[in-house]
Design a protein around this motif. Structure first.
Motif, short mmCIF file in Angstrom:
data_model
loop_
_atom_site.label_atom_id
_atom_site.label_comp_id
_atom_site.label_asym_id
_atom_site.label_seq_id
_atom_site.Cartn_x
_atom_site.Cartn_y
_atom_site.Cartn_z
N GLU A 171 0.88 -1.15 0.12
CA GLU A 171 -0.06 -0.15 0.18
C GLU A 171 0.95 1.23 -0.08
O GLU A 171 1.77 1.39 0.92
CB GLU A 171 -0.85 0.05 1.36
CG GLU A 171 -2.27 0.72 1.00
CD GLU A 171 -3.02 0.61 2.20
OE1 GLU A 171 -3.68 1.59 2.75
OE2 GLU A 171 -3.22 -0.51 2.78
N LYS A 172 0.45 2.21 -0.86
CA LYS A 172 1.51 3.53 -1.07
C LYS A 172 0.49 4.74 -0.34
O LYS A 172 -0.78 4.75 -0.83
CB LYS A 172 1.84 3.77 -2.37
CG LYS A 172 2.83 2.86 -2.71
CD LYS A 172 3.55 3.44 -4.06
CE LYS A 172 4.83 2.39 -4.16
NZ LYS A 172 5.08 2.14 -5.44
N THR A 173 1.11 5.49 0.47
CA THR A 173 0.23 6.58 0.83
C THR A 173 1.17 7.88 0.88
O THR A 173 2.33 7.52 1.01
CB THR A 173 -0.13 6.53 2.38
OG1 THR A 173 0.84 6.04 3.09
CG2 THR A 173 -1.31 5.47 2.41
N THR A 174 0.68 8.89 0.36
CA THR A 174 1.46 10.18 0.45
C THR A 174 1.05 11.30 1.75
O THR A 174 -0.01 11.56 1.72
CB THR A 174 1.21 10.81 -0.70
OG1 THR A 174 1.54 9.82 -1.99
CG2 THR A 174 2.61 11.77 -1.28
N GLN A 175 2.18 11.61 2.30
CA GLN A 175 1.71 12.46 3.36
C GLN A 175 2.76 13.36 3.72
O GLN A 175 4.06 12.85 3.52
CB GLN A 175 1.50 11.84 4.84
CG GLN A 175 0.41 12.54 5.61
CD GLN A 175 0.02 11.56 6.60
OE1 GLN A 175 0.56 10.65 7.24
NE2 GLN A 175 -1.26 11.43 7.22
N GLU A 179 6.18 9.71 0.63
CA GLU A 179 5.62 8.72 0.05
C GLU A 179 6.11 7.44 1.05
O GLU A 179 7.19 7.09 1.06
CB GLU A 179 5.99 8.38 -1.27
CG GLU A 179 5.16 7.34 -1.88
CD GLU A 179 5.62 6.79 -3.49
OE1 GLU A 179 4.84 7.05 -4.32
OE2 GLU A 179 6.60 6.22 -3.14
#
Ligand SMILES: [Zn+2]
Ligand SMILES: [Zn+2]
Length: 421
Positions: A171-175, A179
């Motif tokens: 799973e990839k999330t950007t915050q 990344e």
């Protein structure tokens, strides 16, 4: 003593045939009909009204056996696997009781639903189909259509599958301009049950297994308890391969199918890797049945093109010859058309001094080539014709029952990447 029998008309003595799709025998001469359920065919008791019998004393030489036709007394050739043959002189179907006795007696028979005339029409239409079929083949005349009740084994199984799979999801999330990639690994264990009912396997050496598979499925609701009047007008074989001989093959097929169906229940992951799989077969039940198949041979340029048809549904399996000239034209015409169009467009839409790709001869060649290849691929696909084979037709509910499932996380990895540079 056992015997051979033919079905003659009690009214006029002419030959009677089973009328496809009904439950009746019909006299070809005077049209007298009789319900099959009213015809006594006690194998041992012998002659009933409208059933002419003879002795099944088979005279065998080394090469072939012959039998006396009870209708016209002619000698009729009897191949090893045959249980009902047609007399070449009076055209009566001769049923050889002894070849259907004891363990050879079929439990059920699925009567023909498509008549010989309809079968011929179907075959003719099929012969004229296919974009690559040579013209001379379309004009070829067919040999005689043979409608045969082909022996099959129907297998029932409950297959238990125990499968261990290494699964992973990412799973990839950007915050905040970073990344973050999370990879979770799991050990997944599934226990499942696949219930198969009446999986057919051809039991005759004269009918190729693959061709028979493609003719499926049959609609089993038309099955009747075996009785020989259904064969009148057709031919029949008894099995030449036993259920024991074929067991290994059918189990290998079902194992593959059941594993695939079990794997399909494992969802929510990006990657699956089966590490262990155990399959056990339980509650086997085997039945000997007869299924209706039409066969027709087209002979074309020294090669035989055998074509088979499901005698209940009309599904056809066979290979059509391909004309090399037609294949070439299916490439050349789209090639030339697209080559010309891109050339004209390229020359019109770009300036003479332009270095544009669309002004180059090799660009037109590439576009033309792609068009030609696509057209050829499509024509070859259309020439093939037959649908895929599906074991799932015989699996209860078309899916496995999951008996237990356990997903254990074995690893969790988080990596972070800075996007602001
Ligand atoms: Zn008659
Ligand atoms: Zn005869």
């Amino acid at each position: 003593m056992t015997m051979v029998r033919i079905y003659t008309c009690p009214n006029c003595g002419a030959k009677r045939i089973y009328k496809a799709g009904t439950n009746e025998l019909v006299c070809e001469s005077c049209g007298t009909k009789a319900l099959i359920s009213t015809i006594t065919v006690d194998m041992e008791a012998g002659a009933a009204q409208g059933v002419k019998t003879g002795s099944d004393a088979i005279s065998a030489t080394k090469e072939c056996s012959t039998i006396k036709c009870p209708g016209c007394n002619a000698d009729v050739e009897l191949p090893d696997a045959a249980a009902a043959v047609k007399c070449g002189f009076c055209d009566n179907t001769i049923v050889i009781d002894s070849r259907f006795s004891g363990p050879y007696r079929p439990a059920r028979i699925l009567p023909f639903k498509i008549s010989e005339k309809e079968a011929k029409d179907h075959f003719r239409r099929w012969k004229n189909s296919g974009p690559l079929t040579p013209k001379s083949f379309r004009e070829a005349t067919a040999q005689k259509v043979n409608g045969c009740y082909v022996p099959f084994w129907l297998y029932d199984y409950e297959v238990r599958i125990s499968m261990t799979v290494n699964a992973a999801r990412t799973e990839k999330t950007t915050q905040n301009n970073a990344e973050r990639t999370t990879t979770e690994s799991y050990e997944v264990v599934r226990e499942a049950l696949a219930v198969y009912k009446d999986v057919p396997v051809v039991a005759s050496k004269n009918y190729p297994e693959m061709a028979m598979k493609i003719l499926e499925p049959y609609d089993y609701k038309d099955f009747q308890t075996f009785t020989s009047p259904y064969i009148a007008g057709y031919t029949a074989e008894r099995y030449s391969m036993t259920a024991d001989e074929l067991r290994e093959n059918v189990q290998a097929d079902l194992k593959r199918d059941a594993e695939e169906a079990t794997k399909a229940t494992i969802t929510g992951y990006d990657k699956l890797n089966v590490t262990e799989s155990n399959t056990t077969f339980q509650n086997e039940r085997v039945e000997n049945v007869l299924l209706p198949v039409y066969k027709l041979d087209y002979e074309y340029r020294g090669r035989k093109y055998p074509i088979f048809m499901n005698g209940q549904t009309g599904e056809i399996q066979g290979e059509l010859p391909k004309s090399k000239l037609k294949a070439l034209l299916w490439f050349l015409i789209p090639f030339a058309a697209v080559f010309l169009i891109t050339m004209i467009l390229g020359l019109v839409l770009t300036k003479p001094e332009s270095q544009s790709f669309f002004r180059q001869w090799y660009a037109w060649l590439i576009f033309g080539g792609i068009a030609g290849l696509l057209a050829m691929l499509i024509t070859f696909a259309k020439q093939g014709g037959s649908g895929p084979y599906d074991h799932r037709n015989y699996m209860e509910n078309r899916k496995v029952q999951v008996l237990s499932s356990k997903d254990t996380m074995t690893e969790r990895k988080v990596t972070q990447r800075d996007l602001k540079k």
